[in-house]
Design a protein around this motif. Structure first.
Motif, short mmCIF file in Angstrom:
data_model
loop_
_atom_site.label_atom_id
_atom_site.label_comp_id
_atom_site.label_asym_id
_atom_site.label_seq_id
_atom_site.Cartn_x
_atom_site.Cartn_y
_atom_site.Cartn_z
N THR A 130 33.49 43.61 -2.93
CA THR A 130 33.87 42.80 -1.77
C THR A 130 32.84 42.95 -0.66
OG1 THR A 130 36.20 43.14 -2.32
CG2 THR A 130 35.71 42.36 -0.11
N ARG A 137 30.52 39.91 0.90
CA ARG A 137 30.50 39.68 2.35
C ARG A 137 29.07 39.75 2.89
NH1 ARG A 137 33.91 43.57 6.28
NH2 ARG A 137 34.41 42.03 7.85
N ARG A 152 26.84 36.70 4.64
CA ARG A 152 26.19 36.87 5.95
C ARG A 152 24.69 36.63 5.84
NH1 ARG A 152 29.09 41.99 8.98
NH2 ARG A 152 31.12 41.01 9.17
#
Length: 64
Positions: A5, A9, A13
């Motif tokens: 995860t 993420r 970004r």
């Protein structure tokens, strides 16, 4: 948060910074050209702004 995860993420970004960086650099190049700068100067300004923006955002947000 597990490792997978976190990596997803971080990847999102990273991609968002890349898109924003491209948009800002291009906008600066176009603006400089419209203000009468030469191709070399406009590209140098856009590249420099993109380099600085990318460094700051990646350091503080993508990988911070």
């Amino acid at each position: 948060m597990n490792v997978a995860t976190g990596l997803i993420r971080q990847g999102r970004r990273f991609a968002a910074v890349g898109v924003l960086n491209t948009f800002v650099g291009y906008a600066i190049i176009v603006a400089a050209l419209r203000l009468g700068a030469s191709d070399y100067v406009a590209n140098a300004l856009g590249y420099s702004a993109g380099l600085l923006l990318g460094f700051i955002l990646h350091r503080g947000w993508s990988f911070g």
